[in-house]
Design a protein around this motif. Structure first.
Motif, PDB file in Angstrom:
ATOM      1  N   THR A  54      39.809  30.544  46.095  1.00  0.00           N
ATOM      2  CA  THR A  54      40.559  31.795  45.915  1.00  0.00           C
ATOM      3  C   THR A  54      41.811  31.551  45.079  1.00  0.00           C
ATOM      4  OG1 THR A  54      39.755  32.607  48.036  1.00  0.00           O
ATOM      5  CG2 THR A  54      41.710  33.680  47.115  1.00  0.00           C
ATOM      6  N   THR A  55      42.502  30.458  45.408  1.00  0.00           N
ATOM      7  CA  THR A  55      43.734  30.123  44.671  1.00  0.00           C
ATOM      8  C   THR A  55      43.435  29.854  43.200  1.00  0.00           C
ATOM      9  OG1 THR A  55      44.692  29.181  46.682  1.00  0.00           O
ATOM     10  CG2 THR A  55      45.714  28.568  44.596  1.00  0.00           C
ATOM     11  N   MET A  56      42.357  29.081  42.971  1.00  0.00           N
ATOM     12  CA  MET A  56      41.988  28.767  41.592  1.00  0.00           C
ATOM     13  C   MET A  56      41.568  30.033  40.841  1.00  0.00           C
ATOM     14  SD  MET A  56      42.447  25.606  40.878  1.00  0.00           S
ATOM     15  CE  MET A  56      41.457  25.479  39.406  1.00  0.00           C
ATOM     16  N   GLN A  57      40.808  30.882  41.528  1.00  0.00           N
ATOM     17  CA  GLN A  57      40.358  32.119  40.883  1.00  0.00           C
ATOM     18  C   GLN A  57      41.545  33.007  40.542  1.00  0.00           C
ATOM     19  OE1 GLN A  57      37.062  32.501  40.117  1.00  0.00           O
ATOM     20  NE2 GLN A  57      37.822  34.168  38.834  1.00  0.00           N
ATOM     21  N   THR A  58      42.486  33.074  41.500  1.00  0.00           N
ATOM     22  CA  THR A  58      43.697  33.873  41.252  1.00  0.00           C
ATOM     23  C   THR A  58      44.488  33.301  40.090  1.00  0.00           C
ATOM     24  OG1 THR A  58      43.819  34.445  43.600  1.00  0.00           O
ATOM     25  CG2 THR A  58      45.824  34.725  42.301  1.00  0.00           C
ATOM     26  N   PHE A  59      44.597  31.945  40.087  1.00  0.00           N
ATOM     27  CA  PHE A  59      45.326  31.279  39.004  1.00  0.00           C
ATOM     28  C   PHE A  59      44.668  31.565  37.654  1.00  0.00           C
ATOM     29  CE2 PHE A  59      45.806  27.538  36.252  1.00  0.00           C
ATOM     30  CZ  PHE A  59      47.194  27.475  36.142  1.00  0.00           C
ATOM     31  N   ILE A  60      43.324  31.444  37.642  1.00  0.00           N
ATOM     32  CA  ILE A  60      42.592  31.694  36.379  1.00  0.00           C
ATOM     33  C   ILE A  60      42.754  33.138  35.938  1.00  0.00           C
ATOM     34  CG2 ILE A  60      40.274  31.822  35.388  1.00  0.00           C
ATOM     35  CD1 ILE A  60      39.540  29.388  37.136  1.00  0.00           C
ATOM     36  N   ASN A  61      42.637  34.053  36.947  1.00  0.00           N
ATOM     37  CA  ASN A  61      42.788  35.471  36.597  1.00  0.00           C
ATOM     38  C   ASN A  61      44.172  35.764  36.030  1.00  0.00           C
ATOM     39  OD1 ASN A  61      40.182  35.990  37.453  1.00  0.00           O
ATOM     40  ND2 ASN A  61      40.806  36.665  39.511  1.00  0.00           N
ATOM     41  N   ASN A  62      45.183  35.177  36.667  1.00  0.00           N
ATOM     42  CA  ASN A  62      46.559  35.388  36.185  1.00  0.00           C
ATOM     43  C   ASN A  62      46.739  34.837  34.779  1.00  0.00           C
ATOM     44  OD1 ASN A  62      47.323  36.646  38.542  1.00  0.00           O
ATOM     45  ND2 ASN A  62      48.142  34.793  39.497  1.00  0.00           N
ATOM     46  N   LYS A  63      46.188  33.620  34.585  1.00  0.00           N
ATOM     47  CA  LYS A  63      46.317  33.005  33.263  1.00  0.00           C
ATOM     48  C   LYS A  63      45.514  33.792  32.219  1.00  0.00           C
ATOM     49  CE  LYS A  63      49.130  29.785  34.414  1.00  0.00           C
ATOM     50  NZ  LYS A  63      50.519  29.832  33.926  1.00  0.00           N
ATOM     51  N   SER A  64      44.353  34.313  32.675  1.00  0.00           N
ATOM     52  CA  SER A  64      43.551  35.116  31.735  1.00  0.00           C
ATOM     53  C   SER A  64      44.298  36.370  31.339  1.00  0.00           C
ATOM     54  CB  SER A  64      42.215  35.488  32.395  1.00  0.00           C
ATOM     55  OG  SER A  64      41.451  34.342  32.663  1.00  0.00           O
TER      56      SER A  64
END
Length: 371
Positions: free
Chosen positions: A299-309
């Motif tokens: 979840t954290t990684m997905q959130t991080f990726i989404n934020n960076k995207s």
């Protein structure tokens, strides 16, 4: 001349005929002290004794007479009868009457009272049962049922416990000396954790050696935990009074001194089951925590990726917006003079050649007028 053997029946019947023919033995009075007394089917079976002998007696229709007890001195009237089939002599009583308190019983009570006053029966002197008993010393006959019962119970409950037998005679002249000697031996024997002094049931005469002063003092002086298992549950001797613990039977003594191996196995199995359950719980709990950790990381990684995207898209949009071509597509044009960008009318002179860039191409122009 060779003697001809006779049968048991012939001899027994001959003895019976002697008693039956001896009129001097008919309806005689005998005085003695009762050592055991019991009634069955309305008939009393008891023994009377003096210092040197004992006589078995039968009183038919005993319910019409008073109840007697061991220690009573009585006069019995009757006739001795020899029963050939059973090979037993009984004194058939027609009457019995109290003659006072027996001297033997009186001496027993006097000894009991004296030992009690000396403190041999005091609870404060009695030792506690050892927490761990690996080896039990048994003082009894090597041929009786007592040692067999003790071994059977011990091996059934805990086969790891050892039994050491000190064989003695449990009744008769000198038996009390043997018993006292055996107790002293085990008292000094380093590898013995507890002692059982025992014998089966019997009359007061059979148990007399366990009522002797020498045995009572040997039990009192014993350094090891000692259990008295003499006679049946209703039999009580001086040995019982002095011992650290009294058991109603020899088998019960073995029960008391042996930890139940079956129960220990059950306890161990239950402990192992609890350990396995705990391990399974820990594994399950760890797996759950690991799964939760994986989920959290995902979840954290997905959130991080989404934020960076999102940030990248914004950045790309900004770059896109800053692209000159994008500006030109809006209808604007870029003006250059050589390599210099013209961003003000003040930088232009009349007659100057300019390059004008549009989204779809460029043109060259000369300046005719400046406003």
């Amino acid at each position: 001349m060779e003697r001809k053997p006779i049968s048991v029946s012939i001899l027994s019947n001959y003895i019976k005929q002697i008693f039956d023919a001896e009129t001097l033995l008919f309806n005689i009075d005998v005085i003695g002290e009762i050592s055991s007394y019991g009634i069955s089917n309305g008939n009393a079976f008891f023994t009377i004794k003096d210092e040197n002998a004992l006589l078995n007696c039968v009183l038919f229709g005993a319910n019409s007479f008073p109840n007697f007890k061991p220690g009573d001195k009585v006069i019995v009237t009757g006739t001795p009868k020899y029963y050939a089939k059973g090979g037993k002599l009984n004194f058939n009583c027609t009457n019995i009457k109290l003659f006072g308190e027996g001297d033997i019983f009186k001496r027993f009570l006097e000894l009991k009272d004296r030992l009690e006053k000396e403190g041999l029966f005091d609870i404060a002197h009695k030792k506690s049962m050892p927490a761990k008993i690996n080896r039990i010393g048994v003082i009894t006959s090597e041929t009786g049922a007592v040692i067999h019962d003790i071994i059977t119970v011990t091996k059934r409950r805990n086969s790891a416990q050892d039994i050491i037998l000190y064989p003695i005679k449990v009744q008769g002249i000198g038996a009390d000396i043997e018993i006292a000697k055996a107790i002293k031996f085990f008292s000094e024997y380093a590898d013995i954790d507890a002692i059982i002094v025992g014998r089966g049931g019997g009359s007061d005469d059979d148990l007399a050696n366990f009522n002797s002063e020498i045995v009572a003092r040997a039990v009192y002086d014993c350094k090891k935990f000692i259990v008295s298992a003499v006679g049946h549950e209703t039999d009580v001797t001086l040995c019982d009074y002095v011992a650290d613990l009294r058991a109603p039977t020899p088998s019960a003594a073995a029960e008391l001194l042996t930890k139940d191996g079956t129960e220990r196995k059950k306890t161990l199995n239950l402990l192992m089951q609890n350990i396995n359950n705990l391990i399974d719980h820990k594994i399950y709990d760890g797996k759950s925590r690991l799964d939760n950790l994986y989920t959290k990381i995902d979840t954290t990684m997905q959130t991080f990726i989404n934020n960076k995207s999102t940030q990248l898209e914004i950045f790309l949009q900004k770059i896109k917006n800053l692209n000159p071509k994008a500006i030109l597509n809006l209808g604007y044009a870029k003006v250059e003079s050589g390599i210099e960008t013209i961003d003000s009318a003040k930088k232009v002179n009349i007659g100057q050649e300019l390059n004008i860039y549009f989204a779809d191409g460029k043109i060259k122009a000369n300046v005719k007028e400046i406003e």
